[in-house]
Design an enzyme around this catalytic site. Structure first.
Site, PDB file in Angstrom:
ATOM      1  CG  HIS A 124       2.791  -7.219   0.025  1.00 55.50           C
ATOM      2  ND1 HIS A 124       2.769  -6.331   1.068  1.00 55.50           N
ATOM      3  CD2 HIS A 124       1.487  -7.371  -0.330  1.00 55.50           C
ATOM      4  CE1 HIS A 124       1.526  -5.982   1.343  1.00 55.50           C
ATOM      5  NE2 HIS A 124       0.729  -6.591   0.498  1.00 55.50           N
TER       6      HIS A 124
ATOM      7  CB  CYS B  62       3.680   3.972   0.786  1.00 53.73           C
ATOM      8  SG  CYS B  62       4.200   4.205   2.489  1.00 53.73           S
TER       9      CYS B  62
ATOM     10  CE  LYS C 266       1.202  -3.888  -3.505  1.00 60.82           C
ATOM     11  NZ  LYS C 266       1.205  -5.006  -2.568  1.00 60.82           N
TER      12      LYS C 266
END
Ligand code: OXD
Ligand code: MN
Length: 634
Positions: free
Chosen positions: A260, A285, A287
């Site tokens: 991922h 968070c 990404k």
């Protein structure tokens, strides 16, 4: 296909015309025919249409999505809106359904407890019954794609049957066409397949009615996923998270990685080079903001395959060619590249946003919220509540946009390279207010695997329940891992150990706070952490060794802040951010230990590393007689 019996009197020729049949037959693939026959017989659509890679066929999908109202045209050319089902704030089809996504596990096989699973026979019986007749009255679209670049070691072919034109259209934007690739298979059975049905529909726009019968079942044995009674792309699109799960199983049996990860090209100033990094971050968070850092280039934002390459590096390829991105907070200031791409004419599907006068609005778009419009709940006006009195926001927090990456001004030149890109480093990001510094480098590859396995994300006010609860999220991949965690970690370990040039691994934490609860970093600081990591992969900066990894030296960060952000970075800031917080780190190790102890066969290297860090942190505490050790003292 062992448990599936073709209905005796069903004749596929009644629902497929000669032209479409010829398109299928031209693939010369018995397994394709067998899958189509079995599932058309089961799902009983009234018509079957095969989509090749031709412009006419793809146009047909676009048109049809509008004709049957699964999408509606907006003012800007190429823009359409799609809605997923919504009945109440806590009963909808606007996100991945974790509870009803299960791996089918054959009797006697072990599966880690946090991987939602069901006995294979029982699960198949249940879902095949639900799917019996699920496409009645609807058209079944057959699409063929290539996961990963074409003509590449990365390529995996995929067959999709769906009765959702929105799904078929989204996949066209997000994945590489593969009809011609299937011909090159020469009859091989090596492909994944996905059967999807939105099930019975209600309303206009038509949405899935029976959400209680939503099921997404992953059948590793057959390399297939069956998905029914849903439209949200994370549940419905075979090639996205459903294929990721199948690929994780395959990768873990063949010694490569399916992750991922985003893939980012990092372009340091004053250096004529690009270094590629992967990164895994639990949701919310950082990404996307890392993958979209200003001045850098993007290969992918969500899923990567990594394979060992002849040059000794791990090469990574984006298995997708598009973004199914969260639209919330995309605005000219925070995300100018995406904002520009989705507000100018090009093929873009918006989902679950508010439409007023044929223009989309979403949370955090930087514009005043319109007083009324149409959203995922139908006609909307400010203050609208659901049946339980809960306020309905103008756009869903998980509303999305779907576009091709090559439409972005920061698309990387190697986006479609059959070689993928060589990986210099991997970032693992978590959300943690008081433990890890903003960036650190792992002590070696195995410690990097440990770092990935120990990512935690803290709950925020954006999710239900108590704030600040830390949840483990190994490699930000826990929702998708379908093999026991021990096997998964061991595969990571051997993958890196067998490489000649192993990527360096970095932990980032953009969410560190001071004792008063104030963030210690600005949003843009992450560019500095990324540039420090990039330099480390080229042996450019020295670092300080601590029990939990290498941390940067002050003067390197000071120079990087000046170069990239034109900002003075003080010794005080550095000290606050990079102090080693012993008790917090020991508590984190305790949480990680507790989680993994619940599982079986976690590899020995993991426990050794955990104990080693614990011992060294305690020694450090004794040596300095302090719980928080300044990097200047190390
Ligand atoms: C996800 C996504 O849910 O990428 O992970 O959409
Ligand atoms: Mn994702």
């Amino acid at each position: 296909m062992d448990t599936l019996k073709t209905k005796p009197n069903f004749d596929i020729n009644n629902v497929i015309d000669k032209e479409n049949l010829a398109k299928l037959e031209a693939l010369n693939n018995k397994k394709v025919m067998q899958v189509v026959n079995e599932f058309v017989a089961l799902c009983k659509p009234s018509k079957v249409t095969v989509i090749t890679d031709s412009k006419e066929d793809i146009d047909y999908v676009r048109q049809k999505a509008i004709e049957i109202h699964e999408e509606k045209r907006l003012f800007t050319e190429g823009h359409t809106i799609h809605y997923d089902g919504f009945f109440a704030m806590d009963y909808h089809d606007q996100a991945r359904d974790k509870a009803n996504t299960r791996v089918l596990v054959p009797k006697g096989e072990y599966m880690s407890q946090w991987i939602n699973n069901i006995d294979r026979n029982e699960g198949l019986k249940e879902i095949l019954e639900i799917m019996d007749g699920c496409m009645e009255g609807n058209e079944c679209i057959i699409r063929l794609f290539c996961l990963g670049p074409k003509n590449s070691q990365f390529s995996i072919l995929a067959l999709q049957l769906t009765d959702s034109l929105y799904v078929a259209h989204s996949e066209d934007i997000l994945y590489r066409a593969g009809y011609e690739e299937f011909k090159k298979l020469n009859g091989s059975e090596e492909f994944f397949y996905f059967i999807h049905s939105a099930g019975e529909l209600v309303g206009n726009p038509p949405v899935t009615k029976n959400l209680d019968k939503r099921r997404i079942y992953i059948d590793l044995q057959e390399g297939r996923v069956l998905s029914v009674n849903n439209q949200y792309a994370g549940n419905s699109l075979g090639l996205k998270k459903l294929a990721l799960r199948l690929a994780i199983d395959k990768a873990n049996n063949e010694d490569w990685l399916a992750e991922h990860y985003f893939i980012l090209g990092v372009h340091p100033k004053e250096k004529k080079r690009v270094s590629y990094f992967c990164g895994a971050y639990p949701s919310a968070c950082g990404k996307t903001s890392t993958a979209m850092l200003p001045g850098q280039s993007i290969v992918g934002d969500d899923i990567a395959y990594l394979r060992p390459w002849e040059d000794g590096y791990a090469h990574a390829a984006n298995i997708e060619q598009g973004l199914f991105g969260i639209i919330r907070d995309v605005n000219p200031e925070d995300d100018p590249v995406i904002y520009d791409a989705i507000t100018t004419p090009r093929e873009t599907i918006f989902s679950n946003v508010l439409i007023t006068e044929e223009f989309p609005y979403w949370i955090g778009d930087g514009k005043p919220v319109p007083k009324k419009g149409i959203n995922f709940s139908g006609k909307w006006k400010k203050g609208k509540v659901d049946e339980k009195g809960k306020e309905i926001p103008h756009a869903h927090p998980n509303a999305r946009y779907t576009i091709r990456i090559n439409e972005l001004s920061n698309a990387d030149v190697n986006l479609d390279s059959p070689e993928g890109v060589p990986i210099d480093g991997i970032f693992y990001g978590g959300r943690d207010s008081d433990t890890l510094p903003p960036v650190l480098e792992s002590l070696d590859w195995e410690h990097g695997v440990f770092i990935g396995a120990a990512i935690e994300s803290e709950t925020t006010s954006a999710t239900l329940g108590a704030e600040g609860v830390r949840r483990p999220s190994p490699m930000a991949n826990l929702d998708f891992v379908v093999v026991p965690l021990g096997k998964y970690l061991d595969n990571h370990r051997t993958f890196g150990n067998n490489l000649k040039v192993c990527p360096k691994v970095f932990a980032t934490n953009y969410f560190l706070k001071n004792k008063e609860g104030k963030y210690l970093n600005g949003m843009l600081d992450k560019l500095v952490w990324v540039m420090w990591a990039e330099g480390r992969t080229h042996n450019e900066f020295e670092a300080i060794k601590t029990p939990v990894g290498f941390i940067p030296k002050y003067h390197d960060l000071r120079d990087l802040f000046r170069l990239y952000l034109d900002k003075d970075y003080s010794k005080k800031e550095y000290e606050q951010q990079f102090s080693i917080r012993i008790t917090h780190l020991l508590e984190k190790l305790d949480r990680v230990e507790a989680m993994y102890k619940k599982d079986k066969e976690i590899p020995e290297f993991f426990w050794t590393l955990l104990e080693d860090q614990r011992k060294k942190l305690k020694e450090l505490k004794e040596k300095y007689n302090s719980d928080e050790i300044s990097p200047f003292d190390l």
